[in-house]
Design a protein around this motif. Structure first.
Motif, PDB file in Angstrom:
ATOM      1  N   THR A  60       0.791  -1.147   0.185  1.00 17.21           N
ATOM      2  CA  THR A  60      -0.009   0.075  -0.040  1.00 17.21           C
ATOM      3  C   THR A  60       0.721   1.284  -0.056  1.00 17.21           C
ATOM      4  OG1 THR A  60      -0.319   0.034   2.431  1.00 17.21           O
ATOM      5  CG2 THR A  60      -1.922  -1.275   1.281  1.00 17.21           C
ATOM      6  N   LYS A  61       2.080   1.018   0.141  1.00 18.46           N
ATOM      7  CA  LYS A  61       3.228   2.104   0.276  1.00 18.46           C
ATOM      8  C   LYS A  61       4.220   1.899  -0.556  1.00 18.46           C
ATOM      9  CE  LYS A  61       2.301   2.340   4.795  1.00 18.46           C
ATOM     10  NZ  LYS A  61       0.955   1.844   4.932  1.00 18.46           N
ATOM     11  N   PHE A  62       4.846   2.522  -1.331  1.00 17.37           N
ATOM     12  CA  PHE A  62       5.929   2.430  -2.154  1.00 17.37           C
ATOM     13  C   PHE A  62       7.150   3.613  -1.718  1.00 17.37           C
ATOM     14  CE2 PHE A  62       3.218   0.391  -4.969  1.00 17.37           C
ATOM     15  CZ  PHE A  62       3.716  -0.915  -5.366  1.00 17.37           C
ATOM     16  N   GLU A  63       8.327   3.279  -1.638  1.00 18.26           N
ATOM     17  CA  GLU A  63       9.526   4.281  -1.235  1.00 18.26           C
ATOM     18  C   GLU A  63      10.438   3.892  -2.422  1.00 18.26           C
ATOM     19  OE1 GLU A  63      10.652   3.228   2.751  1.00 18.26           O
ATOM     20  OE2 GLU A  63       8.973   4.468   3.326  1.00 18.26           O
ATOM     21  N   ALA A  64      11.123   4.904  -2.699  1.00 22.18           N
ATOM     22  CA  ALA A  64      12.408   4.704  -3.689  1.00 22.18           C
ATOM     23  C   ALA A  64      13.629   5.572  -3.103  1.00 22.18           C
ATOM     24  CB  ALA A  64      11.948   5.002  -5.087  1.00 22.18           C
ATOM     25  N   ALA A  69      17.464  11.737 -13.773  1.00 19.85           N
ATOM     26  CA  ALA A  69      16.397  11.033 -14.955  1.00 19.85           C
ATOM     27  C   ALA A  69      15.347  10.062 -14.030  1.00 19.85           C
ATOM     28  CB  ALA A  69      17.297  10.234 -15.947  1.00 19.85           C
ATOM     29  N   SER A  70      16.152   9.451 -13.040  1.00 24.83           N
ATOM     30  CA  SER A  70      15.423   8.637 -12.362  1.00 24.83           C
ATOM     31  C   SER A  70      14.436   9.208 -11.236  1.00 24.83           C
ATOM     32  CB  SER A  70      16.252   7.659 -11.405  1.00 24.83           C
ATOM     33  OG  SER A  70      15.652   6.409 -10.998  1.00 24.83           O
ATOM     34  N   ILE A  71      14.832  10.292 -10.557  1.00 21.13           N
ATOM     35  CA  ILE A  71      13.944  11.142  -9.726  1.00 21.13           C
ATOM     36  C   ILE A  71      12.728  11.617 -10.676  1.00 21.13           C
ATOM     37  CG2 ILE A  71      13.922  13.350  -8.201  1.00 21.13           C
ATOM     38  CD1 ILE A  71      16.977  12.710  -7.751  1.00 21.13           C
ATOM     39  N   CYS A  72      13.161  12.076 -11.794  1.00 27.33           N
ATOM     40  CA  CYS A  72      12.121  12.583 -12.424  1.00 27.33           C
ATOM     41  C   CYS A  72      11.076  11.663 -12.885  1.00 27.33           C
ATOM     42  CB  CYS A  72      12.713  13.380 -13.765  1.00 27.33           C
ATOM     43  SG  CYS A  72      11.728  14.028 -14.886  1.00 27.33           S
ATOM     44  N   MET A  73      11.472  10.528 -13.253  1.00 29.24           N
ATOM     45  CA  MET A  73      10.677   9.385 -13.542  1.00 29.24           C
ATOM     46  C   MET A  73       9.620   9.116 -12.554  1.00 29.24           C
ATOM     47  SD  MET A  73      11.279   5.663 -14.354  1.00 29.24           S
ATOM     48  CE  MET A  73      10.975   5.079 -12.676  1.00 29.24           C
ATOM     49  N   PHE A  74      10.455   9.102 -11.382  1.00 27.64           N
ATOM     50  CA  PHE A  74       9.496   8.550 -10.159  1.00 27.64           C
ATOM     51  C   PHE A  74       8.360   9.572  -9.798  1.00 27.64           C
ATOM     52  CE2 PHE A  74      12.485   5.245  -9.143  1.00 27.64           C
ATOM     53  CZ  PHE A  74      11.693   4.011  -9.031  1.00 27.64           C
ATOM     54  N   LYS A  75       8.809  10.941 -10.052  1.00 29.78           N
ATOM     55  CA  LYS A  75       8.008  11.874  -9.733  1.00 29.78           C
ATOM     56  C   LYS A  75       6.784  11.920 -10.913  1.00 29.78           C
ATOM     57  CE  LYS A  75      10.866  15.113  -7.152  1.00 29.78           C
ATOM     58  NZ  LYS A  75      11.566  16.464  -7.081  1.00 29.78           N
ATOM     59  N   LYS A  76       6.819  11.588 -12.137  1.00 30.33           N
ATOM     60  CA  LYS A  76       5.926  11.362 -12.825  1.00 30.33           C
ATOM     61  C   LYS A  76       5.047  10.196 -12.786  1.00 30.33           C
ATOM     62  CE  LYS A  76       8.275  12.912 -17.235  1.00 30.33           C
ATOM     63  NZ  LYS A  76       9.504  12.314 -18.263  1.00 30.33           N
ATOM     64  N   LEU A  77       5.457   9.430 -11.821  1.00 34.16           N
ATOM     65  CA  LEU A  77       4.655   8.061 -11.409  1.00 34.16           C
ATOM     66  C   LEU A  77       4.127   8.505 -10.055  1.00 34.16           C
ATOM     67  CD1 LEU A  77       6.976   5.041 -12.349  1.00 34.16           C
ATOM     68  CD2 LEU A  77       4.807   6.113 -13.453  1.00 34.16           C
ATOM     69  N   PHE A  84       5.132   9.827  -7.370  1.00 33.33           N
ATOM     70  CA  PHE A  84       6.045   9.929  -6.031  1.00 33.33           C
ATOM     71  C   PHE A  84       6.341  11.142  -5.630  1.00 33.33           C
ATOM     72  CE2 PHE A  84       6.476   5.320  -7.298  1.00 33.33           C
ATOM     73  CZ  PHE A  84       6.964   4.687  -6.015  1.00 33.33           C
ATOM     74  N   LYS A  85       6.172  11.551  -4.256  1.00 31.63           N
ATOM     75  CA  LYS A  85       6.563  12.701  -3.757  1.00 31.63           C
ATOM     76  C   LYS A  85       8.004  12.777  -2.952  1.00 31.63           C
ATOM     77  CE  LYS A  85       2.627  14.926  -4.473  1.00 31.63           C
ATOM     78  NZ  LYS A  85       2.265  14.222  -5.602  1.00 31.63           N
ATOM     79  N   GLU A  86       8.579  13.704  -3.178  1.00 25.54           N
ATOM     80  CA  GLU A  86      10.189  13.491  -2.540  1.00 25.54           C
ATOM     81  C   GLU A  86       9.828  13.752  -0.982  1.00 25.54           C
ATOM     82  OE1 GLU A  86      13.858  16.277  -2.979  1.00 25.54           O
ATOM     83  OE2 GLU A  86      13.136  15.658  -4.727  1.00 25.54           O
ATOM     84  N   VAL A  87      10.424  12.925  -0.102  1.00 25.78           N
ATOM     85  CA  VAL A  87      10.201  13.031   1.359  1.00 25.78           C
ATOM     86  C   VAL A  87      11.144  13.470   2.216  1.00 25.78           C
ATOM     87  CG1 VAL A  87       7.975  11.948   1.447  1.00 25.78           C
ATOM     88  CG2 VAL A  87       9.799  10.590   1.661  1.00 25.78           C
ATOM     89  N   ALA A  88      12.353  12.972   1.628  1.00 23.99           N
ATOM     90  CA  ALA A  88      13.638  13.510   2.474  1.00 23.99           C
ATOM     91  C   ALA A  88      14.853  13.425   1.556  1.00 23.99           C
ATOM     92  CB  ALA A  88      13.802  12.299   3.320  1.00 23.99           C
ATOM     93  N   VAL A  89      15.650  14.103   1.990  1.00 22.81           N
ATOM     94  CA  VAL A  89      17.191  14.003   1.368  1.00 22.81           C
ATOM     95  C   VAL A  89      18.191  13.722   2.368  1.00 22.81           C
ATOM     96  CG1 VAL A  89      18.929  15.289   0.221  1.00 22.81           C
ATOM     97  CG2 VAL A  89      16.672  15.887  -0.316  1.00 22.81           C
ATOM     98  N   LEU A 106      11.933   8.909  -1.907  1.00 22.44           N
ATOM     99  CA  LEU A 106      10.455   9.484  -2.596  1.00 22.44           C
ATOM    100  C   LEU A 106       9.574   8.363  -1.896  1.00 22.44           C
ATOM    101  CD1 LEU A 106      12.838   9.814  -5.524  1.00 22.44           C
ATOM    102  CD2 LEU A 106      10.715  11.305  -5.772  1.00 22.44           C
ATOM    103  N   ARG A 107       8.387   8.878  -2.033  1.00 28.97           N
ATOM    104  CA  ARG A 107       7.188   8.062  -1.451  1.00 28.97           C
ATOM    105  C   ARG A 107       5.985   8.068  -2.234  1.00 28.97           C
ATOM    106  NH1 ARG A 107       6.756   5.750   3.833  1.00 28.97           N
ATOM    107  NH2 ARG A 107       4.746   5.461   4.312  1.00 28.97           N
TER     108      ARG A 107
END
Length: 231
Positions: free
Chosen positions: A159-163, A171-179, A181-186, A195-196
């Motif tokens: 029910t929850k995905f993290e990356a 490129a990868s960060i951008c792809m997950f945002k298109k899917l 995902f939201k940036e939650v921490a650096v 991302l979550r």
């Protein structure tokens, strides 16, 4: 990166707990997920030489935060992943090439789901690698990730995905945002972005819509050359 397999379940086997969840992870050993651009197949020993060749690349070692292994270690890793209750792995093949061409010549990358949160088994950490340079930037990673997410939601109760992605891997960060995902921490110490995505009813519908073209097939059947079964 490709973390070493955890042995957290080994202590539970006398209760049958370990063996039970190990079985659930082998759930995908005959599963093929066929999309438009990519087809996901279980990671088997036959894929190891090509995979090992990829991982000699310094760029991929950096992007996946992994150390180069010997071929023998890579075979051991494949076996441990296959038997690991916390990990679901598919090799990404080019749908235009397979079935038809040899699998090792059709391999473009891999996609993993780690169920590493002992407190919450509905969390999956997802990892995608498109290793073939000629296949990057063509939507292969996006479709492979969607296929794995839909599989995780439908079959594994996620029910929850993290990356977790290296900060420089835009490129990868951008792809997950298109899917979605939201940036939650650096994490500056690891230079990683976390991302979550929480799968609400709305996200679940979206995910199933995005993957409604996907066919699930039997790996054993697809691998059989025509006519073999008749002899």
């Amino acid at each position: 990166g490709h973390a070493a397999p955890s042995l957290s379940l080994s202590g539970d086997t006398e209760w049958g707990v370990g063996s039970l969840s190990a079985e659930t992870m082998k759930i995908n050993q005959d599963t093929v997920l066929r999309g438009k651009k990519v087809t996901l197949v279980p990671y088997t020993a036959a894929h190891v030489p090509r995979y090992h060749e990829w991982m000699q690349s310094e760029e991929l070692q950096r992007l996946t935060a992994s150390k180069p292994l010997s071929l023998e270690q890579e075979y051991e890793m494949q076996r441990s992943w296959r038997d690991d209750a916390d990990k679901c792995t598919f090799i990404v093949l080019d749908s235009a090439r397979w079935p038809g061409q040899a699998e090792e010549n059709s391999m473009v990358g891999d996609v993993n789901l780690f169920l590493t949160n002992a407190e919450d088994p509905t969390v999956g950490e997802i990892e995608i690698m498109i290793a073939e340079p000629s296949c990057r930037g063509r939507g292969f990673g996006k479709e492979a990730t969607l296929l794995m997410m839909a599989y995780g939601v439908r079959k594994l109760g996620i029910t929850k995905f993290e990356a977790k992605i290296g900060q420089e891997n835009e490129a990868s960060i951008c792809m997950f945002k298109k899917l979605h995902f939201k940036e939650v921490a650096v994490t500056s110490i690891f230079q990683e972005v976390m991302l979550r995505l929480d799968i609400s009813d709305q996200e679940r519908l979206w995910l199933l819509e995005q993957t409604n073209h996907v066919e699930e097939k039997s790996y054993a059947e697809l691998k059989q050359p025509a006519g073999v079964l008749d002899t």
